[in-house]
Design a protein around this motif. Structure first.
Motif, mmCIF file in Angstrom:
data_model
loop_
_atom_site.group_PDB
_atom_site.id
_atom_site.type_symbol
_atom_site.label_atom_id
_atom_site.label_comp_id
_atom_site.label_asym_id
_atom_site.label_seq_id
_atom_site.Cartn_x
_atom_site.Cartn_y
_atom_site.Cartn_z
ATOM 1 N N ALA A 175 2.625 5.299 7.603
ATOM 2 C CA ALA A 175 1.418 5.186 6.782
ATOM 3 C C ALA A 175 1.497 6.252 5.703
ATOM 4 C CB ALA A 175 0.176 5.383 7.639
ATOM 5 N N CYS A 176 1.063 5.904 4.515
ATOM 6 C CA CYS A 176 1.115 6.874 3.429
ATOM 7 C C CYS A 176 -0.223 6.879 2.702
ATOM 8 C CB CYS A 176 2.250 6.522 2.471
ATOM 9 S SG CYS A 176 2.380 7.694 1.110
ATOM 10 N N ILE A 177 -0.916 8.004 2.765
ATOM 11 C CA ILE A 177 -2.178 8.139 2.035
ATOM 12 C C ILE A 177 -1.867 8.690 0.647
ATOM 13 C CG2 ILE A 177 -4.462 9.195 1.990
ATOM 14 C CD1 ILE A 177 -4.239 9.498 5.054
ATOM 15 N N VAL A 178 -2.164 7.887 -0.360
ATOM 16 C CA VAL A 178 -1.918 8.288 -1.743
ATOM 17 C C VAL A 178 -3.275 8.576 -2.380
ATOM 18 C CG1 VAL A 178 -0.988 7.565 -3.969
ATOM 19 C CG2 VAL A 178 0.109 6.802 -1.850
ATOM 20 N N GLY A 179 -3.444 9.759 -2.932
ATOM 21 C CA GLY A 179 -4.691 10.070 -3.625
ATOM 22 C C GLY A 179 -4.753 9.381 -4.969
ATOM 23 N N ASP A 180 -5.974 9.128 -5.451
ATOM 24 C CA ASP A 180 -6.036 8.463 -6.760
ATOM 25 C C ASP A 180 -5.762 9.434 -7.899
ATOM 26 O OD1 ASP A 180 -8.540 9.599 -6.216
ATOM 27 O OD2 ASP A 180 -9.680 7.998 -7.152
ATOM 28 N N GLY A 181 -5.763 10.738 -7.621
ATOM 29 C CA GLY A 181 -5.259 11.676 -8.619
ATOM 30 C C GLY A 181 -3.759 11.522 -8.751
ATOM 31 N N GLU A 182 -3.039 11.695 -7.650
ATOM 32 C CA GLU A 182 -1.586 11.608 -7.730
ATOM 33 C C GLU A 182 -1.117 10.226 -8.177
ATOM 34 O OE1 GLU A 182 -1.158 11.540 -3.028
ATOM 35 O OE2 GLU A 182 0.804 11.692 -3.961
ATOM 36 N N ALA A 183 -1.954 9.211 -7.959
ATOM 37 C CA ALA A 183 -1.556 7.865 -8.382
ATOM 38 C C ALA A 183 -1.424 7.777 -9.901
ATOM 39 C CB ALA A 183 -2.565 6.830 -7.879
ATOM 40 N N GLU A 184 -1.973 8.760 -10.624
ATOM 41 C CA GLU A 184 -1.809 8.777 -12.087
ATOM 42 C C GLU A 184 -0.428 9.283 -12.499
ATOM 43 O OE1 GLU A 184 -4.997 10.891 -14.015
ATOM 44 O OE2 GLU A 184 -6.541 9.692 -13.045
ATOM 45 N N PRO A 208 0.956 1.657 2.771
ATOM 46 C CA PRO A 208 0.320 2.595 1.843
ATOM 47 C C PRO A 208 -1.182 2.370 1.798
ATOM 48 C CG PRO A 208 1.809 1.028 0.695
ATOM 49 C CD PRO A 208 1.554 0.507 2.065
ATOM 50 N N ILE A 209 -1.901 3.462 1.800
ATOM 51 C CA ILE A 209 -3.352 3.418 1.618
ATOM 52 C C ILE A 209 -3.669 4.246 0.374
ATOM 53 C CG2 ILE A 209 -5.609 3.863 2.650
ATOM 54 C CD1 ILE A 209 -4.224 3.877 5.396
ATOM 55 N N LEU A 210 -4.012 3.548 -0.692
ATOM 56 C CA LEU A 210 -4.421 4.264 -1.899
ATOM 57 C C LEU A 210 -5.886 4.632 -1.720
ATOM 58 C CD1 LEU A 210 -4.124 5.342 -4.768
ATOM 59 C CD2 LEU A 210 -4.525 3.025 -5.613
ATOM 60 N N HIS A 211 -6.142 5.905 -1.611
ATOM 61 C CA HIS A 211 -7.503 6.373 -1.360
ATOM 62 C C HIS A 211 -8.178 6.680 -2.694
ATOM 63 C CE1 HIS A 211 -10.402 9.689 0.032
ATOM 64 N NE2 HIS A 211 -10.991 8.526 0.056
ATOM 65 N N ILE A 212 -9.040 5.769 -3.104
ATOM 66 C CA ILE A 212 -9.720 5.889 -4.394
ATOM 67 C C ILE A 212 -11.094 6.492 -4.159
ATOM 68 C CG2 ILE A 212 -10.525 4.636 -6.443
ATOM 69 C CD1 ILE A 212 -8.494 2.419 -5.663
ATOM 70 N N ASN A 213 -11.187 7.821 -4.286
ATOM 71 C CA ASN A 213 -12.533 8.396 -4.216
ATOM 72 C C ASN A 213 -13.080 8.658 -5.617
ATOM 73 O OD1 ASN A 213 -11.485 10.916 -4.991
ATOM 74 N ND2 ASN A 213 -11.296 11.612 -2.888
#
Lengths: 544, 544
Positions: A175-184, A208-213
């Motif tokens: 599982a990979c938690i990707v922050g929406d900051g790093e996704a930029e 992958p779980i893109l965590h969009i806060n």
């Protein structure tokens, strides 16, 4: 509750209200432990009213991402338990370490490595006290965090690292938690393409779980500003089966729907991974397998203070780091923190400091706990590479200047034998930015192919869904994949024109730091070296 | 021809058969000149049968991308002529320099800077002879290439550079050719998000053309392997209005459809740019403007040899660099090259070495030629920045240690005044990876906002469709945008934690090289310096 019940019943693996209660309790406990680590130096279970002297002198760690990481962890744990899975976690938002530590504490992993961090009142107190103090737990993921193979922090490489971990690990789901900051970042933006290289027969899978806060340090994220339609299109275009989950709610009742939605998305995602793998492993390889991605929208700083000093806090960039940061000197801030902390209903979560068994039962056990995944301790599972005698590849050159041969051409023959001798163990790979042939390493293609999973044309040379070489025109992906591959106990090589090696300068720097710190941790055994082959020398980049 | 005619008639600006004939002739001439530069040292107009001594000793330059760049150039030229546009070109595939040089020669730009490169037989001969020989034109784009602000080569920054060029240039449209190799890089993958920052009122527009010829050096590209549906979804998700153009054909007749399709896509793309700008400039700003992107699929090495040594060449990775490369020593290869070169029907393109007026008439004239865009010569159009007296911002500190203030906090006040004093000229910007506030530069937000074009939430601070600051969590975008902004004659600042600066190490390196070479070129005047503000010092990255 009608909708909730309908949704609950529609799940393949029904989420009963009792389990829902336990999941939410687990999540609240993780949130409390995450927040408490950031703020408290004592009175760690709030047995007394909160006073300034209970607050740490310096408040580090980032609260904003903590509840989202905890929500993911809670639901990954559920998946592991339901299906008895072997899973590992790569967490991109490294400053969310309080979340990871809280979960590792609750699942009992921390005490395997730090014997004082047990499920007692003293253990809880120690966990909270030792965060971000000299000699204690740093505010950031690091090699001393059990189960961690990636620090996050210098953002952008979590996803590539996660894919690197699953190559040649057919049973592993990372599982990979990707922050929406790093996704930029660029490295993340291209790492989404990694599924095009994944071999569902011999490789494992990434979930992958893109965590969009919605927010980075102080402004809206690109992904937060995108509509659901845009997100759906973008990730469908990348090749994924997209599951968008909206999560919110201030009380367990209000959150019930969110838990159901997340459980449903995770279960569907898992089933699609197994379907793709099962079919491919039984000769029915899909042409463009739609691996799952979960896009989780949740409020930044979820369950934290709603407002501080009259400004919105939860669901805004202001909860990125430490809300009500002046709580040591400002009584209004202290009151906000106390009210927030007590909102988790500690008496329902801990009995005399011991986490309740109901919530602990939501965790996997033994080596199924993510912190205990053997893959995360690559040095321990690493097997030596079988290496042919290099003397057999010597070029007879008795007189200087009598033979004209390229060095990499000869090396290619050696690497071909390395590949052949280790084919069965499947623990050696070459990651290269499309320079194998131009670097005269073509001899390896007598023994293997370039692994690529999407359809290619018939005139392509040496491309196949299975192979020991992976070529992509992204040095960031090559480096990230190789780091993930090495840190899970395997061996690899990264051939690169010297002029392009600085593209991964900062990654190399951070990887070196990871190895340096690992070296000081007794339970981290050395992993294989990261081998660069720098060719076409010349930093002046005259031709490239 | 029924379909063709129907398509032709459906164009807003009909493409008559006569013009089609001229466009294809122009394209063939550019293809011939591109290929001839790579191979020939003399007999440059094939007045004699081709012999080994006519072939250069070392064959450099990449043929594979040349016909695609030429196809784009041909159709961008058409757009400029039809609408009298001010356009500039940024070309990602830098090794395709023979294409750029061929077009710059035909449009007459080269002779403005290199007087011998005129439209005569001697001029054509000189152009071809001087390619990739010592003292001649390098095989790669460089500052000596008129109109060039980006070398390509170290792949991935073309798109960000193009966006940098159009900030605060409301009338400019920068076309950007992105290769499908470089599109695999992280920097390009995130640069597609740039439209989310573009202000249609004060900024110009980028017209990106992703040139998908399907192959990088030696294997299929990710984008080549993607289906049209995947491409459409991906770029729709990025926020674009997507125009997919398939181009092919070995004869002018077979290519007619392709020209119509490309002309139609370019015209529609242009109209949508103008519609977005017109509406925004008249108070009707779209919420998520769908800027256009053209995805051009064409065979790699289009019009080159079909097969060499029994292997497919056109439409395969094998035409990436130099097809039939042994033509100096292998008569079969030489015959292939001669047949290929003569297939362009030189007598129909040149009369006694002079390009025919019909094909030259497809080019824009004067300073509308892309090589002559004043924006590409930033040093010449650069205006000094109005700078307040820094002494006014001095902190009175007569006794050492008597004042405790952060240096960046004071700098922020100075930068606020810089922004105010230059607001009208709009030639100063700060590009930052979301660290303005954490770097204590917040005083600038008393004078301006963060520019962001997508919808944001009401609790966001200092975000607006217009502003002097652009923040994104991509150091690659910050650096690429700033390079494009500086090289078109403006001023800027890049504040960055020191630990994250190495992320753009290789870009900085290459930019330094560009400036160094520019300094040796008399018609390149100095541009403003690229100012980094490195904060949170410490290469050891202890906290980050």
């Amino acid at each position: 509750m009608t909708t909730t019940t309908a949704l609950a019943e529609s799940l393949d693996t029904p989420l009963e209200l009792k389990e829902l209660h336990a999941l939410d309790a687990y999540w609240r406990a993780a949130n409390y432990l995450g927040a408490a680590q950031v703020y408290l130096r004592n009175n760690c279970l709030l047995e007394e009213p909160l006073r300034p002297e209970h607050i740490k002198n310096r408040l580090l760690g980032h609260w904003g991402t903590v509840p989202g990481i905890n929500f993911c962890y809670t639901h990954i744990n559920r998946l592991i338990r339901l299906h008895d899975l072997s899973m590992m976690l790569v967490t991109g938002p490294g400053h969310g370490a309080p979340a990871n530590l809280a979960n590792l504490f609750l699942e009992g992993t921390l005490s395997e490595f730090y014997p004082e961090l047990v499920h007692t009142k003293a253990g809880v107190t120690k966990l909270i006290e030792m965060f971000s103090v000299p000699g204690g737990n740093p505010s950031h993921l690091h090699p001393g965090t059990p189960g961690c193979i990636h620090e996050g922090g210098e953002l952008g490489y979590a996803l590539a690292t996660a894919f690197g971990s699953v190559f040649d690990n057919p049973d592993l789901i990372t599982a990979c938690i990707v922050g929406d900051g790093e996704a930029e970042t660029g490295p993340t933006a291209t790492a989404w393409h990694s599924t095009k290289f994944l071999n569902p027969v011999r490789d494992g899978a990434v979930l992958p779980i893109l965590h969009i806060n919605g927010y980075k340090i102080s402004s809206t994220t690109l992904f937060g500003a995108m509509s659901d339609r845009e997100l759906l299109d973008l990730f469908t275009g990348y090749g994924y089966a997209v599951h968008i989950v909206s999560a919110e709610g201030e009380t367990p009742q209000e959150r019930a729907e969110s838990h159901f939605r997340m459980a449903s998305a995770m279960e569907t995602a898992y089933q699609s991974i197994r379907r793709i793998q099962h079919e491919a492993r039984h000769g029915q390889r899909e042409e463009r397998p739609k691996w799952p991605v979960v896009l989780l929208r949740s409020p930044k700083g979820w369950t934290g203070p709603q407002t501080v000093d009259g400004k919105q806090m939860e669901g805004s960039f202001r909860s990125h780091q430490v809300p009500a940061i002046d709580c040591k000197s400002n009584p209004a801030h202290l009151e906000i923190v106390e009210k927030w902390f007590r909102s988790y209903d500690l008496p329902a979560l801990f009995t005399d400091g011991v986490p309740n068994s109901e919530l602990l039962a939501t965790c996997p056990i033994g080596d199924k706990r993510m912190g205990m995944s053997s893959h995360a301790y690559g040095g321990a599972v690493r097997k030596d590479l079988a290496l042919p005698d290099f003397r057999q590849f010597a070029v007879a050159a008795t007189t200087p200047g009598s033979v004209s041969l390229g060095d990499t051409g000869e090396l290619g023959k050696y690497l071909r034998e390395v590949i052949l001798e280790n084919e069965a163990s499947g623990n050696f790979r070459i990651f290269c930015p499309d320079e194998m042939t131009s670097n005269r390493l073509g001899a390896v293609f007598q023994a293997t192919h370039r692994q690529f999973a999407w359809p290619t044309n018939t005139q392509d040379d040496f491309m196949s869904p299975e192979g020991r070489v992976i070529e992509v025109l992204s040095e960031h992906n090559c480096q990230g994949w190789l780091q993930g591959y090495l840190l899970t106990g395997r061996h690899g090589l990264f051939p690169c024109y010297e002029a392009f090696a600085p593209i991964v300068d900062s990654m190399m720097n951070q990887f070196g730091k990871f190895l340096k710190v690992s070296d000081e941790i007794p339970w981290r055994k050395p992993v294989s070296s990261l081998n660069y082959l720098l060719t076409s020398e010349g930093w002046r980049q005259d031709h490239n």
